[in-house]
Structures are given as structure tokens and as C-alpha cells.
Design a protein around this motif. Structure first.
Motif, PDB file in Angstrom:
ATOM      1  N   LEU A 141       0.821  -1.207   0.000  1.00 29.57           N
ATOM      2  CA  LEU A 141       0.000   0.000   0.000  1.00 29.57           C
ATOM      3  C   LEU A 141       0.857   1.258   0.000  1.00 29.57           C
ATOM      4  O   LEU A 141       1.975   1.267   0.515  1.00 29.57           O
ATOM      5  CB  LEU A 141      -0.878   0.022   1.263  1.00 29.57           C
ATOM      6  CG  LEU A 141      -1.710  -1.207   1.551  1.00 29.57           C
ATOM      7  CD1 LEU A 141      -2.281  -1.136   2.951  1.00 29.57           C
ATOM      8  CD2 LEU A 141      -2.806  -1.360   0.521  1.00 29.57           C
ATOM      9  N   TRP A 142       0.285   2.318  -0.529  1.00 30.39           N
ATOM     10  CA  TRP A 142       0.931   3.622  -0.467  1.00 30.39           C
ATOM     11  C   TRP A 142       0.754   4.199   0.929  1.00 30.39           C
ATOM     12  O   TRP A 142      -0.317   4.110   1.513  1.00 30.39           O
ATOM     13  CB  TRP A 142       0.321   4.588  -1.480  1.00 30.39           C
ATOM     14  CG  TRP A 142       0.647   4.275  -2.892  1.00 30.39           C
ATOM     15  CD1 TRP A 142      -0.214   3.846  -3.852  1.00 30.39           C
ATOM     16  CD2 TRP A 142       1.927   4.362  -3.519  1.00 30.39           C
ATOM     17  NE1 TRP A 142       0.456   3.654  -5.035  1.00 30.39           N
ATOM     18  CE2 TRP A 142       1.778   3.964  -4.852  1.00 30.39           C
ATOM     19  CE3 TRP A 142       3.199   4.731  -3.075  1.00 30.39           C
ATOM     20  CZ2 TRP A 142       2.836   3.929  -5.758  1.00 30.39           C
ATOM     21  CZ3 TRP A 142       4.261   4.697  -3.969  1.00 30.39           C
ATOM     22  CH2 TRP A 142       4.068   4.304  -5.293  1.00 30.39           C
ATOM     23  N   GLY A 143       1.787   4.821   1.428  1.00 37.50           N
ATOM     24  CA  GLY A 143       1.732   5.540   2.687  1.00 37.50           C
ATOM     25  C   GLY A 143       2.173   6.978   2.465  1.00 37.50           C
ATOM     26  O   GLY A 143       2.393   7.410   1.332  1.00 37.50           O
ATOM     27  N   CYS A 154       1.987   9.881  -0.783  1.00 44.21           N
ATOM     28  CA  CYS A 154       1.153   9.277  -1.835  1.00 44.21           C
ATOM     29  C   CYS A 154      -0.245   8.965  -1.307  1.00 44.21           C
ATOM     30  O   CYS A 154      -1.248   9.227  -1.981  1.00 44.21           O
ATOM     31  CB  CYS A 154       1.806   8.016  -2.381  1.00 44.21           C
ATOM     32  SG  CYS A 154       3.364   8.335  -3.228  1.00 44.21           S
ATOM     33  N   ALA A 155      -0.321   8.420  -0.103  1.00 45.56           N
ATOM     34  CA  ALA A 155      -1.628   8.158   0.505  1.00 45.56           C
ATOM     35  C   ALA A 155      -2.375   9.467   0.705  1.00 45.56           C
ATOM     36  O   ALA A 155      -3.577   9.563   0.439  1.00 45.56           O
ATOM     37  CB  ALA A 155      -1.456   7.432   1.833  1.00 45.56           C
ATOM     38  N   ALA A 166      -1.306   7.463   7.554  1.00 40.27           N
ATOM     39  CA  ALA A 166      -0.903   8.519   6.613  1.00 40.27           C
ATOM     40  C   ALA A 166      -0.676   9.832   7.367  1.00 40.27           C
ATOM     41  O   ALA A 166       0.304  10.540   7.129  1.00 40.27           O
ATOM     42  CB  ALA A 166      -1.952   8.698   5.522  1.00 40.27           C
ATOM     43  N   THR A 210      -4.162   2.412  -0.188  1.00 38.67           N
ATOM     44  CA  THR A 210      -3.428   3.267   0.740  1.00 38.67           C
ATOM     45  C   THR A 210      -3.538   2.712   2.161  1.00 38.67           C
ATOM     46  O   THR A 210      -4.459   1.964   2.469  1.00 38.67           O
ATOM     47  CB  THR A 210      -3.974   4.713   0.757  1.00 38.67           C
ATOM     48  OG1 THR A 210      -5.292   4.719   1.289  1.00 38.67           O
ATOM     49  CG2 THR A 210      -3.945   5.333  -0.631  1.00 38.67           C
ATOM     50  N   THR A 244      -3.818  10.730  -2.525  1.00 41.01           N
ATOM     51  CA  THR A 244      -4.993   9.939  -2.880  1.00 41.01           C
ATOM     52  C   THR A 244      -6.205  10.377  -2.068  1.00 41.01           C
ATOM     53  O   THR A 244      -7.312  10.478  -2.597  1.00 41.01           O
ATOM     54  CB  THR A 244      -4.709   8.438  -2.658  1.00 41.01           C
ATOM     55  OG1 THR A 244      -3.601   8.054  -3.478  1.00 41.01           O
ATOM     56  CG2 THR A 244      -5.911   7.589  -3.008  1.00 41.01           C
TER      57      THR A 244
END
Length: 114
Positions: free
Chosen positions: A22-24, A27-28, A86, A80, A31
Motif C-alpha cells: 500500500l501507499w503511505g 502518496c496516501a 498517513a 493506501t 490519494t
């Protein structure tokens, strides 16, 4: 990643690494808020960093902007990390633009914490 791929980070298929990739961080946050253009790229995963690098065709760089971290919780569906993680990533960066976006996440996604 080459320079043109930085601009298209969201097109990377993290699920090609594993379902728990997952993106953190920035980037999260982008999103979730559409308020931040990522300069640093944080990936949380249950896979090894070698698997991530191979799957995403990353090239080692001592000055790189990609951070690969162990996913330490049972993530729900999505691409994410949780809004709380995040938020913590952004606040921990000390960067004013990240802190501003963290406040947006706090107000929109984490209002139950207030």
C-alpha cells in the motif's frame, strides 16, 4: 524509477508485489485529499524490499525518494494505508506542506479523534 515515472506514481500496480502492498505518506495523502504532489514515496508491504524492487523495477539510489516499510497491521482493502497512519507519516516528516495536508486528513478522515 526514472524521472517520468515519478510523475505517474499512481499508475504503478502495487498489487503486483502483493495484495498487502500500500501507499503511505505523501502518496496516501494525495490519494485522500488531492492536496499534495508527492516528493517522497512511501510503500508499506508484507513482501521483502527485494520483491518490491524487482516487481516495480526500482533502481537502487542512495539519494532516492522511495521508502519501503514493513506493513505492521492487517490492512483493509484499498491502495493506501489507513488515514491515521498517513497522518502520522506526514506529521513525522516535519515538512510544512505535509503538516498542512495532515490537518486536512485530521479534519476530513479522523474527526472522531478530536
Amino acid at each position: 524509477m526514472n524521472k517520468s515515472e515519478y510523475l505517474n506514481w499512481s499508475s504503478l500496480n502495487l498489487s503486483s508485489v502483493s495484495e498487502k502492498t500500500l501507499w503511505g505518506g505523501e502518496c496516501a495523502a494525495d490519494t485522500m485529499t488531492k492536496n499534495l504532489i508527492p516528493a517522497n514515496f512511501t510503500i508499506y508491504t508484507d513482501a521483502t524490499w527485494q520483491s518490491v524492487g524487482k516487481s516495480l523495477k526500482l533502481i537502487p539510489d542512495d539519494n532516492g525518494k522511495i521508502e519501503i516499510l514493513r506493513l505492521f497491521y492487517d490492512a483493509e482493502e484499498g491502495n493506501t494505508v489507513s488515514p491515521l497512519l498517513a497522518y502520522a507519516d506526514l506529521m513525522g516528516s516535519g515538512d510544512s506542506r505535509n503538516i498542512e495536508t495532515a490537518e486536512i486528513i485530521l479534519n476530513n478522515e479522523l474527526q472522531y479523534l478530536k
